[in-house]
Scaffold this motif. Structure first.
Motif, short mmCIF file in Angstrom:
data_model
loop_
_atom_site.label_atom_id
_atom_site.label_comp_id
_atom_site.label_asym_id
_atom_site.label_seq_id
_atom_site.Cartn_x
_atom_site.Cartn_y
_atom_site.Cartn_z
N ARG A 1 0.84 -1.20 0.00
CA ARG A 1 0.00 0.00 0.00
C ARG A 1 0.87 1.26 0.00
NH1 ARG A 1 -3.95 -0.20 4.77
NH2 ARG A 1 -4.29 1.92 4.06
N ALA A 2 1.97 1.22 0.75
CA ALA A 2 2.89 2.36 0.78
C ALA A 2 3.49 2.59 -0.60
CB ALA A 2 3.99 2.11 1.81
N GLU A 3 3.86 1.50 -1.28
CA GLU A 3 4.42 1.62 -2.63
C GLU A 3 3.40 2.23 -3.59
OE1 GLU A 3 6.16 -1.12 -6.27
OE2 GLU A 3 5.26 -2.07 -4.53
N GLU A 4 2.15 1.77 -3.51
CA GLU A 4 1.11 2.28 -4.40
C GLU A 4 0.84 3.76 -4.14
OE1 GLU A 4 -2.24 -0.24 -3.63
OE2 GLU A 4 -1.30 -1.99 -4.56
N GLU A 5 0.83 4.15 -2.87
CA GLU A 5 0.48 5.53 -2.54
C GLU A 5 1.65 6.49 -2.71
OE1 GLU A 5 -1.39 8.01 1.19
OE2 GLU A 5 -2.03 5.95 0.83
N PHE A 6 2.85 6.08 -2.31
CA PHE A 6 3.98 7.00 -2.30
C PHE A 6 5.06 6.66 -3.32
CE2 PHE A 6 2.43 6.82 2.17
CZ PHE A 6 1.89 8.09 2.22
N GLY A 7 5.11 5.43 -3.80
CA GLY A 7 6.19 5.02 -4.68
C GLY A 7 7.48 4.86 -3.90
N PHE A 8 8.56 4.65 -4.61
CA PHE A 8 9.85 4.45 -3.95
C PHE A 8 10.72 5.69 -4.00
CE2 PHE A 8 8.98 -0.05 -5.13
CZ PHE A 8 8.88 -0.52 -3.83
N ASP A 9 10.37 6.67 -4.80
CA ASP A 9 11.23 7.83 -5.00
C ASP A 9 10.63 9.05 -4.32
OD1 ASP A 9 13.35 9.34 -5.91
OD2 ASP A 9 12.39 9.78 -7.83
N HIS A 10 10.80 9.13 -3.00
CA HIS A 10 10.36 10.31 -2.26
C HIS A 10 11.28 10.49 -1.06
CE1 HIS A 10 8.41 8.07 1.04
NE2 HIS A 10 8.11 7.20 0.12
N ASP A 11 11.26 11.66 -0.47
CA ASP A 11 12.18 12.00 0.62
C ASP A 11 11.55 11.90 1.99
OD1 ASP A 11 14.15 12.58 -1.25
OD2 ASP A 11 13.44 14.63 -1.48
N MET A 12 10.43 11.24 2.09
CA MET A 12 9.70 11.24 3.36
C MET A 12 10.06 10.08 4.28
SD MET A 12 5.93 12.47 2.01
CE MET A 12 5.35 10.83 2.03
N GLY A 13 10.98 9.22 3.93
CA GLY A 13 11.23 8.03 4.72
C GLY A 13 10.18 7.00 4.41
N LEU A 14 10.28 5.85 5.02
CA LEU A 14 9.31 4.77 4.78
C LEU A 14 8.02 5.12 5.51
CD1 LEU A 14 8.47 2.12 3.60
CD2 LEU A 14 9.68 0.96 5.42
N THR A 15 7.04 5.56 4.76
CA THR A 15 5.77 6.00 5.32
C THR A 15 4.70 4.95 5.05
OG1 THR A 15 6.40 8.28 4.91
CG2 THR A 15 4.08 7.87 5.33
N ILE A 16 4.04 4.52 6.11
CA ILE A 16 3.01 3.49 6.02
C ILE A 16 1.65 4.17 6.02
CG2 ILE A 16 2.03 1.45 7.14
CD1 ILE A 16 4.87 0.98 6.20
N PRO A 17 0.85 3.95 4.95
CA PRO A 17 -0.48 4.58 4.90
C PRO A 17 -1.48 3.78 5.74
CG PRO A 17 -0.09 3.33 2.90
CD PRO A 17 1.15 3.22 3.73
N CYS A 18 -1.48 4.07 7.01
CA CYS A 18 -2.31 3.32 7.95
C CYS A 18 -2.55 4.24 9.14
CB CYS A 18 -1.52 2.07 8.37
SG CYS A 18 -2.29 1.04 9.61
N GLU A 19 -3.71 4.11 9.76
CA GLU A 19 -3.95 4.89 10.97
C GLU A 19 -3.03 4.39 12.08
OE1 GLU A 19 -8.02 5.19 12.15
OE2 GLU A 19 -8.71 5.42 10.09
N GLU A 20 -2.57 5.30 12.89
CA GLU A 20 -1.63 4.95 13.95
C GLU A 20 -2.22 3.92 14.91
OE1 GLU A 20 0.88 7.09 17.52
OE2 GLU A 20 0.09 8.33 15.90
N VAL A 21 -3.48 4.05 15.24
CA VAL A 21 -4.12 3.11 16.16
C VAL A 21 -4.11 1.70 15.58
CG1 VAL A 21 -6.33 2.51 17.24
CG2 VAL A 21 -5.58 4.89 17.17
#
Length: 97
Positions: free
Chosen positions: A66-86
């Motif tokens: 899901r992270a790959e689909e939403e953010f791709g691999f080429d960004h400067d935000m670090g490994l971001t997981i598209p999920c609610e924290e809870v």
């Protein structure tokens, strides 16, 4: 004996590798223990340090896709997981992980 031109090219290659290694060490976060990695989760990008063993779990792999689909691999935000924290906290606290 190695010809002089080869020695200088080896020295240049060694210097390049050493410089690259120093840059990598500077970029590594000092608070992440060996065998772990940092991920950012949720709207406020809360930072979590998780063991690399999580990479083999199907639920975590789904989050990575899901992270790959939403953010791709080429960004400067670090490994971001598209999920609610809870939800992420529940996932890592579960016996599955």
């Amino acid at each position: 004996m190695v010809p002089p031109c080869t020695k200088s090219s080896l020295k240049a290659k060694y210097a390049y590798v050493e410089a690259r290694s120093r840059r990598r060490r500077r970029k590594l976060p000092q608070d992440v223990p060996k065998g772990h990695f940092a991920v950012y989760v949720g709207e406020h990008r809360s930072r979590f340090i998780v063991p690399i063993s999580y990479l083999s779990h199907p639920e975590f792999q789904t989050l990575l896709r899901r992270a790959e689909e939403e953010f791709g691999f080429d960004h400067d935000m670090g490994l971001t997981i598209p999920c609610e924290e809870v939800v992420f906290r529940e996932l890592i606290a579960s016996a599955v992980m």
